[in-house]
Each structure stands twice: as C-alpha cells, then as structure tokens.
Scaffold this active site. Structure first.
Site, PDB file in Angstrom:
ATOM      1  N   CYS A 107     -54.001 -34.122  -8.513  1.00  0.00           N
ATOM      2  CA  CYS A 107     -55.274 -34.448  -7.866  1.00  0.00           C
ATOM      3  C   CYS A 107     -55.202 -34.395  -6.344  1.00  0.00           C
ATOM      4  O   CYS A 107     -56.059 -33.786  -5.690  1.00  0.00           O
ATOM      5  CB  CYS A 107     -55.778 -35.811  -8.335  1.00  0.00           C
ATOM      6  SG  CYS A 107     -54.733 -37.212  -7.867  1.00  0.00           S
ATOM      7  N   HIS A 160     -55.933 -41.944  -8.149  1.00  0.00           N
ATOM      8  CA  HIS A 160     -56.622 -40.674  -8.363  1.00  0.00           C
ATOM      9  C   HIS A 160     -57.638 -40.446  -7.257  1.00  0.00           C
ATOM     10  O   HIS A 160     -58.234 -41.386  -6.727  1.00  0.00           O
ATOM     11  CB  HIS A 160     -57.324 -40.695  -9.721  1.00  0.00           C
ATOM     12  CG  HIS A 160     -57.807 -39.355 -10.182  1.00  0.00           C
ATOM     13  ND1 HIS A 160     -56.974 -38.260 -10.331  1.00  0.00           N
ATOM     14  CD2 HIS A 160     -59.055 -38.912 -10.529  1.00  0.00           C
ATOM     15  CE1 HIS A 160     -57.667 -37.220 -10.752  1.00  0.00           C
ATOM     16  NE2 HIS A 160     -58.938 -37.592 -10.871  1.00  0.00           N
ATOM     17  N   HIS A 172     -62.082 -32.485  -9.307  1.00  0.00           N
ATOM     18  CA  HIS A 172     -60.761 -33.110  -9.252  1.00  0.00           C
ATOM     19  C   HIS A 172     -59.833 -32.404 -10.214  1.00  0.00           C
ATOM     20  O   HIS A 172     -60.259 -31.592 -11.039  1.00  0.00           O
ATOM     21  CB  HIS A 172     -60.870 -34.597  -9.626  1.00  0.00           C
ATOM     22  CG  HIS A 172     -61.353 -34.828 -11.022  1.00  0.00           C
ATOM     23  ND1 HIS A 172     -60.696 -35.622 -11.930  1.00  0.00           N
ATOM     24  CD2 HIS A 172     -62.453 -34.365 -11.706  1.00  0.00           C
ATOM     25  CE1 HIS A 172     -61.348 -35.663 -13.080  1.00  0.00           C
ATOM     26  NE2 HIS A 172     -62.425 -34.900 -12.971  1.00  0.00           N
TER      27      HIS A 172
END
Length: 202
Positions: A107, A160, A172
């Site tokens: 990510c 994240h 993402h």
C-alpha cells in the site's frame, strides 16, 4: 506532368496510412482484464497526452469521462488528470509486501510511486510515517489526491494507506487483490478508517 503533384500526394497519404495502421499500441500489463478491455477503446489522445493542444475542451472532457467511468467515480473535470491516469495505470498490479513496482507493490509503495510520478514528491515509505507528515483534513472535506489512513482500533498503529479519488472511493494496494478502487463505505474500511491527510504539493 500536371498530375505529378496529385500522384505525390496520393503516395504520401498511403505512406502515412500504412504508418498509423501499423504503429504498435501499448497497454499496461498490470491492468485488470476489464481495464485493458476498456483501454483498447481509448481514443489516441489518451495514448499520447503530449500531442494534445492545451485547452482542448473536447479532449479534456472525453478524458475525464473515461477516467470517471474506469475508476467508478463522478468527476467535475477539475481533478488532476495526471493523477487519475497514473492511478488507472496501476490498477491490477498485484500485492507484494515491501515492493513498489508494477510487478508488485504494497500500500505505501503504491502511494509513494504515484506521488513521485505525478507530483515529484518523495513521501515517507511507511503509512505510519506518511501520516506524521500530512495536514489532517476532515473526512467530509477530502479532495482528490488526499491520503486516507486506517488502523484496527483505538491505540493501534496505522497499518494501511490509500489515495482518495471521489464519491467516497479510494485507490490502494490491498493484500487480497492488489491495486484496486474500494469504497470507504465498505464495512471493513468504514470500521477501520482513521483519518485523512493532505500532502502539500505546491
């Protein structure tokens, strides 16, 4: 003799036609099947942005329409087209922890590569470090290009990060599917959403 110029023009036309019909087209090997299929229908201005004339409203409108459809968002034609195009080019890239290439990315790797390509900005490599360098923005004030951060509950570290697009959707790299567009309203992301941040790009 008076027909020689016509013959020359005809020959030149045939040569140009042959050139354009046989020019190889490129497509991102990292895009999903759907994106690849749609990309094959793109007009030539999306293949070579540099050839477009500045202020070409028709081309700009068509580009925004395509990006909006491909990313599943409604655009106002004021968003950064380079950002939209770059994000779209990464869609389908597989997830790979610790990497940040088209062969695989996690990510934060995805976010750092997009920001470097679009804005020329080098972000911190981890999502937690990124958060410490952004300006916090309210969830209802997010703009295209802002970063969205997630954690698994109060007191837990940020784990994240993604790039906000529009309409509650963000791009993402997910461990269960690679680079994709998801909704902040999905139960998992809604529950774990922590904050949004803006990177100063000027």
């Amino acid at each position: 003799m008076k027909h020689i110029p016509l013959y020359c023009l005809a020959a030149a036309s045939m040569a140009l036609s042959f050139f354009f019909e046989n020019t190889p087209t490129t497509s991102s090997s990292s895009a999903s099947d759907l994106i690849v299929a749609e990309a094959s229908l793109l007009p030539s201005f999306l293949d070579d942005e540099e050839d477009k004339k500045p202020g070409d409203a028709a081309s700009d409108s068509a580009a925004y329409d395509y990006y909006g459809q491909a990313l599943g968002v409604h655009l106002t034609h004021t968003e950064n087209k380079d950002l939209l195009r770059t994000v779209l080019d990464w869609i389908g890239t597989p997830y790979r922890y610790g990497s940040n290439s088209k062969q695989g990315t996690d990510c934060s790797g995805f976010v750092t590569r997009v920001y470097k390509e679009v804005y020329g900005i080098t972000l911190q490599r981890s999502s937690h470090s990124m958060f410490s360098s952004v300006k916090r923005v309210d969830k209802d004030a997010m703009e295209t290009g802002d970063l969205v951060f997630f954690r698994r509950g109060p007191g837990q570290p940020i784990y994240h990060v993604g790039i906000y697009l529009k309409d509650g959707k963000f791009a993402h790299s997910a461990c269960n599917g690679g680079v994709m567009v998801s909704s902040l309203e999905q139960q998992y992301y809604h529950r774990n959403f922590y904050a949004a941040g803006r990177v100063e790009t000027n």
